[in-house]
Design an enzyme around this catalytic site. Structure first.
Site, mmCIF file in Angstrom:
data_model
loop_
_atom_site.group_PDB
_atom_site.id
_atom_site.type_symbol
_atom_site.label_atom_id
_atom_site.label_comp_id
_atom_site.label_asym_id
_atom_site.label_seq_id
_atom_site.Cartn_x
_atom_site.Cartn_y
_atom_site.Cartn_z
ATOM 1 N N SER A 144 0.823 -1.218 0.000
ATOM 2 C CA SER A 144 0.000 0.000 0.000
ATOM 3 C C SER A 144 0.853 1.264 0.000
ATOM 4 O O SER A 144 0.572 2.210 -0.743
ATOM 5 C CB SER A 144 -0.979 -0.004 1.170
ATOM 6 O OG SER A 144 -0.321 -0.277 2.377
ATOM 7 N N HIS A 200 -2.453 -8.690 2.431
ATOM 8 C CA HIS A 200 -2.009 -7.445 3.084
ATOM 9 C C HIS A 200 -3.070 -7.063 4.116
ATOM 10 O O HIS A 200 -3.383 -7.858 4.994
ATOM 11 C CB HIS A 200 -1.808 -6.403 1.969
ATOM 12 C CG HIS A 200 -1.060 -5.169 2.343
ATOM 13 N ND1 HIS A 200 -0.364 -5.018 3.517
ATOM 14 C CD2 HIS A 200 -0.905 -3.976 1.683
ATOM 15 C CE1 HIS A 200 0.190 -3.804 3.545
ATOM 16 N NE2 HIS A 200 -0.134 -3.151 2.450
ATOM 17 N N HIS A 241 5.432 -12.725 7.664
ATOM 18 C CA HIS A 241 5.648 -11.342 7.225
ATOM 19 C C HIS A 241 6.830 -11.290 6.274
ATOM 20 O O HIS A 241 7.769 -12.080 6.409
ATOM 21 C CB HIS A 241 5.915 -10.420 8.425
ATOM 22 C CG HIS A 241 5.677 -8.984 8.103
ATOM 23 N ND1 HIS A 241 6.659 -8.160 7.609
ATOM 24 C CD2 HIS A 241 4.553 -8.241 8.166
ATOM 25 C CE1 HIS A 241 6.139 -6.968 7.403
ATOM 26 N NE2 HIS A 241 4.861 -6.977 7.737
ATOM 27 N N ARG A 280 2.962 -4.745 17.213
ATOM 28 C CA ARG A 280 1.575 -4.289 17.154
ATOM 29 C C ARG A 280 0.653 -5.406 17.673
ATOM 30 O O ARG A 280 -0.330 -5.149 18.367
ATOM 31 C CB ARG A 280 1.206 -3.894 15.709
ATOM 32 C CG ARG A 280 2.078 -2.751 15.184
ATOM 33 C CD ARG A 280 1.915 -2.532 13.694
ATOM 34 N NE ARG A 280 2.335 -3.686 12.918
ATOM 35 C CZ ARG A 280 2.247 -3.778 11.586
ATOM 36 N NH1 ARG A 280 1.750 -2.769 10.893
ATOM 37 N NH2 ARG A 280 2.655 -4.856 10.949
ATOM 38 N N ASP A 299 -2.272 -8.409 12.168
ATOM 39 C CA ASP A 299 -3.673 -8.767 11.946
ATOM 40 C C ASP A 299 -4.159 -9.927 12.810
ATOM 41 O O ASP A 299 -5.350 -10.235 12.826
ATOM 42 C CB ASP A 299 -3.885 -9.112 10.465
ATOM 43 C CG ASP A 299 -3.615 -7.906 9.583
ATOM 44 O OD1 ASP A 299 -3.974 -6.799 9.999
ATOM 45 O OD2 ASP A 299 -3.036 -8.083 8.501
HETATM 46 N N1 CMX Z 1 0.702 -19.635 6.376
HETATM 47 C C1 CMX Z 1 1.106 -20.576 5.486
HETATM 48 N N2 CMX Z 1 2.134 -20.411 4.647
HETATM 49 C C2 CMX Z 1 2.820 -19.279 4.746
HETATM 50 C C3 CMX Z 1 2.500 -18.281 5.679
HETATM 51 C C4 CMX Z 1 1.376 -18.481 6.506
HETATM 52 N N3 CMX Z 1 0.953 -17.579 7.381
HETATM 53 N N4 CMX Z 1 3.364 -17.252 5.536
HETATM 54 C C5 CMX Z 1 4.201 -17.594 4.535
HETATM 55 N N5 CMX Z 1 3.872 -18.826 4.058
HETATM 56 C C6 CMX Z 1 4.453 -19.515 2.917
HETATM 57 C C7 CMX Z 1 4.281 -18.653 1.665
HETATM 58 O O1 CMX Z 1 2.968 -18.786 1.123
HETATM 59 C C8 CMX Z 1 5.363 -19.183 0.773
HETATM 60 O O2 CMX Z 1 4.908 -20.391 0.234
HETATM 61 P P1 CMX Z 1 5.292 -20.822 -1.282
HETATM 62 O O3 CMX Z 1 6.780 -20.956 -1.260
HETATM 63 O O4 CMX Z 1 4.557 -22.093 -1.474
HETATM 64 O O5 CMX Z 1 4.816 -19.708 -2.164
HETATM 65 C C9 CMX Z 1 6.478 -19.502 1.789
HETATM 66 O O6 CMX Z 1 5.841 -19.641 3.072
HETATM 67 C C10 CMX Z 1 7.532 -18.414 1.891
HETATM 68 O O7 CMX Z 1 6.895 -17.181 2.141
HETATM 69 P P2 CMX Z 1 7.639 -16.024 2.976
HETATM 70 O O8 CMX Z 1 8.833 -15.603 2.203
HETATM 71 O O9 CMX Z 1 7.838 -16.439 4.375
HETATM 72 O O10 CMX Z 1 6.515 -14.881 3.007
HETATM 73 P P3 CMX Z 1 6.246 -13.751 1.909
HETATM 74 O O11 CMX Z 1 7.177 -12.623 2.184
HETATM 75 O O12 CMX Z 1 6.213 -14.309 0.529
HETATM 76 O O13 CMX Z 1 4.752 -13.330 2.280
HETATM 77 C C11 CMX Z 1 2.953 -12.790 3.709
HETATM 78 C C12 CMX Z 1 4.453 -12.596 3.438
HETATM 79 C C13 CMX Z 1 2.537 -11.860 4.832
HETATM 80 C C14 CMX Z 1 2.160 -12.422 2.444
HETATM 81 C C15 CMX Z 1 2.721 -14.281 4.101
HETATM 82 O O14 CMX Z 1 3.393 -14.555 5.301
HETATM 83 C C16 CMX Z 1 1.243 -14.619 4.256
HETATM 84 O O15 CMX Z 1 0.583 -14.947 3.261
HETATM 85 N N6 CMX Z 1 0.693 -14.555 5.507
HETATM 86 C C17 CMX Z 1 -0.717 -14.783 5.739
HETATM 87 C C18 CMX Z 1 -1.525 -13.553 5.357
HETATM 88 C C19 CMX Z 1 -1.287 -12.402 6.302
HETATM 89 O O16 CMX Z 1 -1.352 -12.566 7.519
HETATM 90 N N7 CMX Z 1 -1.035 -11.200 5.759
HETATM 91 C C20 CMX Z 1 -0.926 -9.969 6.565
HETATM 92 C C21 CMX Z 1 0.456 -9.382 6.581
HETATM 93 C C22 CMX Z 1 0.474 -8.080 7.322
HETATM 94 C C23 CMX Z 1 -0.044 -6.979 6.460
HETATM 95 O O17 CMX Z 1 0.608 -6.618 5.473
HETATM 96 O O18 CMX Z 1 -1.120 -6.474 6.723
#
Ligand code: CMX
Length: 423
Positions: free
Chosen positions: A233, A263, A309, A318, A364
């Site tokens: 964002s 996000h 994250h 937070r 979150d």
């Molecule tokens: N549950 C399951 N799998 C997860 C995970 C979770 N909470 N967090 C990361 N992973 C997985 C990813 O999907 C990725 O899988 P693939 O290799 O199969 O694609 C792998 O672990 C590596 O990911 P990463 O490098 O650790 O995380 P990213 O930087 O790519 O993504 C985020 C970060 C937040 C999008 C991811 O952790 C996620 O999807 N979390 C759940 C959604 C969430 O809570 N989002 C809110 C974030 C805060 C915000 O911005 O508001």
């Protein structure tokens, strides 16, 4: 009296000088390199942006102008807005001046309500909120003054005026979206005597006999204010603003990114997940039952919302601040208890699975359980709260970027063929 405007007017020449010196002395030094993996991987970890409002340390989380978040959880959202913009906390007079300005500009033009009332009944609250902001673009002072020939050195002044007017209106718009979308009855007018966060709670119209919802809203709106410059964002907003699109265009664009489930929308997904657990087990499950439930979700190819994250490698401060608030105010609530149990269960499961780089909770994971407890059960609204707060960070970054004369954002993309030949 050192008002926000006076403080910025005094500081900006120094910031400009400092950046000019840095560019002269170190302009060609290297601060980052980019691997093929990073080019295909969302530019994760590439240092190619400057953001002075806040930084995110993997080990400590959000640091606002040098202050770790957990040191300043007691301040008002208006104070954090001043801090983001200037680097200082306001004194009493400066705070009062900012609060007066926010109260002066909190009325929303009637045509915005007409647009919101006309939207389909099943519109997502984020669609309504972002539409409202975009609809108000005609109010932009920057846009008007730019057309009149505003000098580049003064861009930040007009952006600051837009920033204050826009931030002032967001609680009113957010509460209006809540009441229209969820048929809560007529909109509630702002109470000009209340602070920004308390006024939002007042306009929602949710019963708050002990004033705890007002306290929660102040905390919520303070905690979500900024998270450096590279998240979806913030980066979207500042890229749009770099084209000199005004803050109404740019904030709306940034918040459209916040509306994604990876996000800001994760807070809605997160509560949905917790309620699913409560309904599945008919109450609070044991840790073992919860562990199995989490594994089943992972094995079905879904993420655990509220965990992981892109930058953090620790429990998000937070999250910690919300858990503390919950412990003080709603410790025996079953939904909050499930959130606490997930904190025990999810990190070891994610570690065992070995994919997520950060197994810890993010912002979150806890916020929804508190909102739910205090009567805001419509969780598709939660990202609007996040947005009201995050807009402060976006507009602060815009003021600073224009003050520093940052040019239009334009990284270079390459083709897969180019990578094959050159990497
Ligand atoms: N549950 C399951 N799998 C997860 C995970 C979770 N909470 N967090 C990361 N992973 C997985 C990813 O999907 C990725 O899988 P693939 O290799 O199969 O694609 C792998 O672990 C590596 O990911 P990463 O490098 O650790 O995380 P990213 O930087 O790519 O993504 C985020 C970060 C937040 C999008 C991811 O952790 C996620 O999807 N979390 C759940 C959604 C969430 O809570 N989002 C809110 C974030 C805060 C915000 O911005 O508001």
């Amino acid at each position: 009296m050192a008002t926000l405007y006076d403080t910025l007017s005094a500081k900006i020449p120094d910031w400009r000088y400092e950046v000019k010196q840095l560019l002269e002395e170190k302009g060609d030094n290297i601060i980052s390199q980019v691997t093929v993996k990073q080019a295909y991987g969302g530019m994760r970890g590439v240092k190619a942006l400057v953001c002075d409002t806040s930084s995110v340390s993997p080990e400590t989380g959000l640091i606002i102008r040098g202050r770790p978040l957990l040191d300043i959880t007691n301040i008002l959202p208006e104070e954090v807005f001043y801090l983001l913009l200037t680097g200082d906390l306001p004194n009493e007079e400066a705070l009062k001046d900012l609060q007066d300005q926010l109260a002066e500009h909190n009325d929303v033009p009637g045509y915005v309500w007409d647009v919101l009332e006309a939207m389909p009944e099943d519109s997502h609250p984020m669609t309504m909120f972002d539409t409202a902001i975009l609809t108000m673009e005609r109010e932009s002072i920057f846009h008007r003054r730019y057309d009149e020939g505003l000098h580049k050195q003064d861009f930040w002044k007009a952006i600051l005026e837009d920033a204050i007017r826009l931030v002032a209106k967001l609680p009113n718009i957010g509460a209006g979206v809540y009441r229209i979308r969820f048929k809560k009855g007529p909109r509630i007018e702002p109470d000009k005597s209340l602070d920004w966060g308390a006024n939002f709670a007042h306009m929602l119209g949710i019963e708050d006999p002990n004033g705890i919802l007002k306290k929660l809203m102040r905390l919520y709106l303070m905690l979500h204010c900024d998270h450096e410059g590279g998240n979806v964002s913030a980066f979207s907003a500042l890229t749009v603003a770099s084209a000199l699109s005004d803050p109404y265009y740019a904030v709306s664009a940034g918040l459209n990114g916040l509306a994604g489930p990876l996000h800001g929308l994760a807070n809605q997904e997160c509560l949905k997940f917790v309620l699913e657990i409560r309904d599945h087990f008919g109450g609070v499950p044991s840790n073992e039952e919860l562990r199995q439930f989490v594994w089943d979700r992972l094995n079905s190819g879904r993420v655990i919302p509220g965990y992981g994250h892109a930058v953090l490698r620790c429990p998000d401060p937070r999250f910690t601040a919300f858990i503390e608030f919950g412990k003080q105010n709603i410790h025996d609530d079953p939904v909050f208890t499930i959130v606490q149990k997930l904190f025990d269960v999810v990190p070891p499961v994610l570690k065992e699975q070995g994919k997520a780089k950060n197994p810890w909770p993010n912002v979150d994971a806890a916020s929804g359980s508190l909102l739910y407890h205090f009567g805001m059960t419509e969780f598709s609204f939660y990202t609007v709260l996040f947005s009201i707060s995050r807009a402060m960070g976006m507009v602060s970054q815009m003021v600073i970027n224009r003050a520093l004369g940052m040019p239009i954002t334009r990284p270079k993309s390459v083709t897969t063929d180019w990578i094959k030949k050159n990497a």
